[in-house]
Design an enzyme around this catalytic site. Structure first.
Site, mmCIF file in Angstrom:
data_model
loop_
_atom_site.group_PDB
_atom_site.id
_atom_site.type_symbol
_atom_site.label_atom_id
_atom_site.label_comp_id
_atom_site.label_asym_id
_atom_site.label_seq_id
_atom_site.Cartn_x
_atom_site.Cartn_y
_atom_site.Cartn_z
ATOM 1 N N GLU A 34 -15.769 -64.355 -22.858
ATOM 2 C CA GLU A 34 -15.997 -63.033 -23.436
ATOM 3 C C GLU A 34 -16.472 -62.039 -22.369
ATOM 4 O O GLU A 34 -17.341 -62.356 -21.560
ATOM 5 C CB GLU A 34 -17.061 -63.177 -24.537
ATOM 6 N N LYS A 104 -13.612 -59.130 -32.255
ATOM 7 C CA LYS A 104 -14.791 -59.882 -32.710
ATOM 8 C C LYS A 104 -15.260 -59.326 -34.049
ATOM 9 O O LYS A 104 -15.533 -58.133 -34.185
ATOM 10 C CB LYS A 104 -15.898 -59.768 -31.658
ATOM 11 N N CYS A 137 -17.492 -65.822 -29.793
ATOM 12 C CA CYS A 137 -18.946 -66.029 -29.728
ATOM 13 C C CYS A 137 -19.581 -66.165 -31.123
ATOM 14 O O CYS A 137 -19.391 -67.175 -31.791
ATOM 15 C CB CYS A 137 -19.571 -64.885 -28.923
#
Length: 256
Positions: A34, A104, A137
């Site tokens: 990321e 995300k 994440c």
């Protein structure tokens, strides 16, 4: 990788060198962590200056590299759309084709000061190396996105991350848990340095960690995946076969 926040040229050169080495070593799929190019510890103004679109220079460059290296590439990047910022990634086929982008969907903590949540829609992506699902994440800490991808046939969940030392125990718990929950392979790719706990890891469908990178050193983590392990695992751990669809929102009622 060990990104240096704001040092985009140095970070990109590091990524290219590591990607070339992975390709020489036989990788058919290359995943970067990321925000590897910009680094993580920047202000919103700095991210706005460095962010790009999926048609920008970074994704375009790695589309060419995917074709050159003959690898599928999962490439995170800071995405800009008008005045909004997203933590995004591109999935690039080994022909250079841009197969999909993903934003995300659960922005974590201080990220909320800079970034916007992406749409909470999760789709399995069909690639030359198999069916993959991508999350970023914090997304993996919620069981539902991973389950939705598994129900669509994802064989490998890929999770580029910047995961911190204070949350290290969760990294060690959540990744094997999501792999086992859904009896799929899971690849978590983390940064090192700047407070990140490293330990990128590939997890088998039974939750067993197949390989793991160091906590504080850069590393090319290379491992083969045997898709037949999914069927073998599901024969003995039939979570998905026994999953009660009536428990899904909007599913058929139990009442007669």
């Amino acid at each position: 990788m060990k990104p240096d926040s704001g040092k985009v040229e140095a970070n990109q050169q590091q990524a290219i060198q590591m990607g070339e080495q992975a390709a020489r070593d036989g990788a058919h799929l290359i995943v970067f962590p990321e925000l590897w190019k910009t680094g993580y510890h920047l202000t919103k103004e700095q991210f706005l200056e460095l962010a790009e679109t999926p048609a920008g220079k970074t994704v375009s460059l790695f589309r060419e590299l995917a074709k050159k290296w003959r690898t599928v590439i999962v490439l995170p990047f800071a995405e800009k759309e008008e005045d909004r910022l997203y933590i995004s990634l591109a999935v690039i086929e080994n022909t250079g084709e841009l197969l999909a982008t993903y934003r995300k969907s659960f922005v974590w903590g201080k990220e909320k000061a800079s970034f916007t949540d992406g749409e909470r829609v999760y789709r399995t992506i069909h690639t030359s190396v198999g069916n993959i699902g991508v999350l970023i994440c914090y997304d993996i800490e919620f069981p539902e996105p991973a389950r939705l991808l598994a129900l669509q046939g994802a064989e490998l969940l890929i999770v580029p991350s910047v995961w911190s030392f204070p949350a290290e125990s969760r990294w060690d718990i959540q990744l094997p848990a999501r792999a086992l929950d859904n009896t799929v392979f899971l690849l978590g790719v983390n940064t090192v340095g700047e407070g990140s706990c490293g330990k990128s890891k590939l997890v088998a469908p039974d939750g067993h960690v197949l390989c793991e990178a160091p906590r504080e050193e850069t590393c090319i983590l290379l491992h083969e995946i045997d898709p037949s392990l999914i069927g073998v695992t599901r024969a003995s751990i039939p979570y998905l076969a026994d999953y009660d669809q009536t428990l899904l929102p909007g599913g058929p009622s139990r009442e007669k």
